[in-house]
Design an enzyme around this catalytic site. Structure first.
Site, mmCIF file in Angstrom:
data_model
loop_
_atom_site.group_PDB
_atom_site.id
_atom_site.type_symbol
_atom_site.label_atom_id
_atom_site.label_comp_id
_atom_site.label_asym_id
_atom_site.label_seq_id
_atom_site.Cartn_x
_atom_site.Cartn_y
_atom_site.Cartn_z
ATOM 1 N N ARG A 4 93.639 1.444 -38.374
ATOM 2 C CA ARG A 4 93.410 2.889 -38.236
ATOM 3 C C ARG A 4 94.051 3.454 -36.977
ATOM 4 N NH1 ARG A 4 87.090 2.746 -40.009
ATOM 5 N NH2 ARG A 4 87.452 2.346 -42.235
ATOM 6 N N GLU A 30 86.884 6.078 -37.546
ATOM 7 C CA GLU A 30 86.243 5.114 -36.665
ATOM 8 C C GLU A 30 87.208 3.975 -36.345
ATOM 9 O OE1 GLU A 30 82.671 3.373 -38.281
ATOM 10 O OE2 GLU A 30 82.903 1.638 -36.971
ATOM 11 N N ARG A 41 87.457 -8.141 -44.999
ATOM 12 C CA ARG A 41 86.276 -7.497 -45.574
ATOM 13 C C ARG A 41 86.531 -7.132 -47.021
ATOM 14 N NH1 ARG A 41 84.315 -3.846 -40.349
ATOM 15 N NH2 ARG A 41 84.426 -5.605 -38.911
ATOM 16 N N ARG A 97 91.217 2.155 -45.364
ATOM 17 C CA ARG A 97 90.182 1.123 -45.566
ATOM 18 C C ARG A 97 90.836 -0.058 -46.255
ATOM 19 N NH1 ARG A 97 84.672 1.285 -45.619
ATOM 20 N NH2 ARG A 97 84.720 3.529 -45.328
ATOM 21 N N SER A 100 83.443 0.344 -32.546
ATOM 22 C CA SER A 100 82.009 0.393 -32.651
ATOM 23 C C SER A 100 81.514 -0.537 -31.559
ATOM 24 C CB SER A 100 81.623 -0.130 -34.033
ATOM 25 O OG SER A 100 80.342 0.277 -34.373
#
Length: 423
Positions: free
Chosen positions: A390, A348, A261, A276, A351
RNA sequence: GGAGAGGUGGCAGAGUGGAUGAAUGCGACGGAUUGCUAAUCCGUUGUACUGGCGUAAGCCGGUACCGAGGGUUCGAAUCCCUCCCUCUCCGCCA
C-alpha cells in the site's frame, strides 16, 4: 491469554472490558470450571501427600532392614483414587485452556468505546493531500503503463490478488524496504532480524493468530507449518518459553518479511491492484519491554513508523482505534493511514499495538526481576514500520505526474541508483 | 528419504529405582578482603500451581515439574512403551 487471577478477582470488570469489544466471553463458565478445578486439585494434592508419606515409611523400614510391610501395600489403594481425581483436574485444565485461548485481550482504559471505524479517534494528520492539475490515476493504471506492475501475470502464476513487480517497480519495492530497514536500524535503534517465513503452530498460538484466525492463514499441511502473516509471529516467538533478564529489556527488533494472508471472505472489497493482496512485504517493528514502560514505547514506535512514511512525502493520518476495532491480542492500537489520491482513499499501512502481557502469557515469555525474586510477564508490542504494497501504491499515486511518469522521493533515490523519475 | 545419538535448573553439564529440586562449573545476587573499573574468598540463588496468615513487601505449609503422554513400582530424572523435538552422518538438492 487472559489472566485467570484477574478474572477471579474482578469478573464484572473483565466482562465489562470485553463487552467494549463486543465480546461476551465465557467468563462465568470459566470461573465455574476454575472453582471446580481447584476443588479437585486440593483433593488430588491431599491424596498425593498421603501417598508420599506412606512411601517414605516404606523407605525408612527398608533402611532399617525390616523389609517391606508384610500385610499388603499401604499405598496401592490410593493409586486408583489419585488417578481418578487427576483425570478430573486434567479435564478441567483442558476446558479452561480452550476457553481462555479464545478470549481476546482487554482494551486499555485510554481506548475509546465503539464498534466501527467511525468511532476511531483521529490523533493527527501529517502532510498535505497533494493537488493536481490533471485527474490522478489509480496505481494499477500507472503501474501497468510504466510496465512496473503486472497483475495479469501474477494471476497466471498464483491466482488473483497477488502482486508482481517488474523492472523499476521491483527496484522501487526493494528501495522502499531497504530504506525503512536502514532508518529503523540506523536511526531508531532496532536490531535487524531475518527469521524463517514458516512458523510452527505453537508460534501462531503464542502471538494469538490461532485458534481464531486459522482460516485466514496459509498452512503447509504436510509439516503443519504456517506461512507467516506478519514478522510479529517469529519475532515475538523468538523468546517463547524463555526467562529473560530484566536488564536486557527493552528488546527491539525490526524485520522485513513477506506476509501471507488468505483474506478469506474479503472478496470484492478493495481488491483492485495492490489494495488487498495475499502476499506483501512488510517491515515490522517488535519490542519486548517492562510493563511500566510499554506505553511510552508504544508512542515511540508510532513515531518511528510515522517517520518512515513522512520522509516519503506522503500525506498520512494517525488514529486511535476504538475498542471494537482492535485486534485479538492488542490492548491498544494506533493505525497509520496514507492518502492515495488515485483511488481517493486513506489506506492503512501501519498498525502499532501494545499487547501488554497477553502474548507473553500465551507464549510463556517471562522475565526475572533483577535484584528481586520471582518472574513477571513482559509486555510485547508490534508495529508495522511500514507495510509495503500500500505504501508502494500510495507512492505511485502521490508522485505521479501529468505525463504518466512518477517522481522518486529524495529519501529513496540513493536506493534507486540515483533514479529520480520512473518512466 | 536411510542410519545413529540425544533431550536435566538462566546457561553448560553430572546423575541408572529410595529422603534428589537434583553434584559440579559458569552466570547472577549479597558480603569480606586487596591502594584502585580486576583478582581471591565466603554465602545465597529454579519455576508453577495450591492452602493459610498479613493492608502490604512477604512469611509458613502442601503438590507438581529432569521434552510430552502413558505403563511398571509402596516409591521413577533413573526401567518399559508411544509421541514430539534437536543434533550427527549418508543420500538428494539450492
Amino acid at each position: 491469554m487472559i489472566d485467570i487471577k484477574l478474572v477471579r478477582q474482578d469478573p464484572e470488570a473483565v466482562k465489562k472490558a470485553l463487552g467494549r469489544r463486543g465480546e461476551a466471553g465465557p467468563i462465568d463458565d470459566l470461573l465455574a470450571v476454575d472453582a471446580e478445578r481447584r476443588r479437585c486439585l486440593a483433593e488430588l494434592q491431599a491424596l498425593q501427600e498421603e501417598r508420599n508419606r506412606l512411601s517414605r515409611e516404606v523407605a525408612s523400614r527398608m533402611k532399617e532392614g525390616r523389609g517391606k510391610p508384610s500385610h499388603g501395600t499401604p499405598g496401592s489403594e490410593i493409586k486408583d483414587r489419585i488417578k481418578a481425581v487427576e483425570a478430573k483436574v486434567v479435564e478441567h485444565d483442558r476446558i479452561m485452556a480452550s476457553m481462555a485461548l479464545n478470549i481476546p485481550n482487554i482494551p486499555h482504559i485510554s481506548v475509546p468505546d465503539g464498534d466501527s471505524h467511525n468511532n476511531n479517534i483521529l490523533v493527527s494528520e501529517c502532510g498535505k493531500k497533494p493537488e493536481y492539475d490533471f485527474n490522478p490515476l489509480p496505481h494499477w493504471e500507472i503501474g501497468e503503463c510504466l510496465g512496473i506492475l503486472d497483475f495479469e501475470t501474477a494471476t497466471k502464476l498464483s491466482g488473483s490478488n497477488f502482486p508482481l513487480f517488474k523492472g523499476l517497480g521491483a527496484k522501487l519495492e526493494r528501495a522502499l524496504y531497504t530504506y525503512m530497514l536502514d532508518l529503523h536500524t540506523g536511526e531508531h535503534g532496532y536490531t535487524e532480524v531475518i527469521p524463517p517465513y514458516l512458523a510452527r503452530r505453537a508460534c501462531m498460538l503464542g502471538t494469538g493468530q490461532l485458534p481464531r484466525m486459522e482460516t485466514d492463514m496459509y498452512r503447509v499441511e504436510q509439516d503443519d507449518l504456517f506461512l507467516v502473516p506478519t514478522a510479529e509471529v517469529p519475532l515475538v516467538n523468538m523468546h517463547r518459553e524463555q526467562i529473560l533478564e530484566e536488564a536486557s529489556l527493552p528488546l527491539r527488533y525490526v524485520s522485513l518479511t513477506p506476509c501471507f494472508r488468505r483474506e478469506a471472505g474479503s472478496y470484492g472489497r478493495d481488491t483492485r491492484g495492490l489494495l488487498r493482496v495475499h502476499q506483501f512485504d512488510k517491515v515490522e517493528l517488535v519490542a519486548i519491554t517492562r510493563p511500566e514502560e510499554s506505553y511510552d514505547v508504544l508512542e515511540k514506535m508510532l513515531a518511528h513508523a510515522g517517520e518512515a512514511v513522512r520522509r516519503l512525502g506522503l500525506a498520512y493520518r494517525v488514529s486511535l482505534l476504538c475498542a471494537g476495532e482492535i485486534s485479538f491480542a492488542s490492548a491498544k492500537t494506533y493505525d497509520i493511514e496514507v492518502w492515495a489520491p488515485g483511488v481517493g482513499q486513506w489506506l492503512e499501512v501501519a498498525s502499532v499495538s501494545n499487547c501488554e502481557d497477553f502474548q507473553a502469557r500465551r507464549a510463556e515469555i517471562r522475565c526475572r526481576r533483577s535484584g528481586g525474586k520471582g518472574t513477571f510477564h513482559p509486555h510485547t508490542l508490534n508495529g508495522s514500520g511500514v507495510a509495503l504494497a500500500r505504501t508502494f501504491l500510495a507512492l505511485l499515486e502521490t508522485h505521479q505526474r501529468g505525463n504518466g511518469t512518477v517522481g522518486v522521493p529524495e529519501a529513496l533515490r540513493p536506493y534507486m541508483g540515483g533514479v529520480e523519475v520512473i518512466g
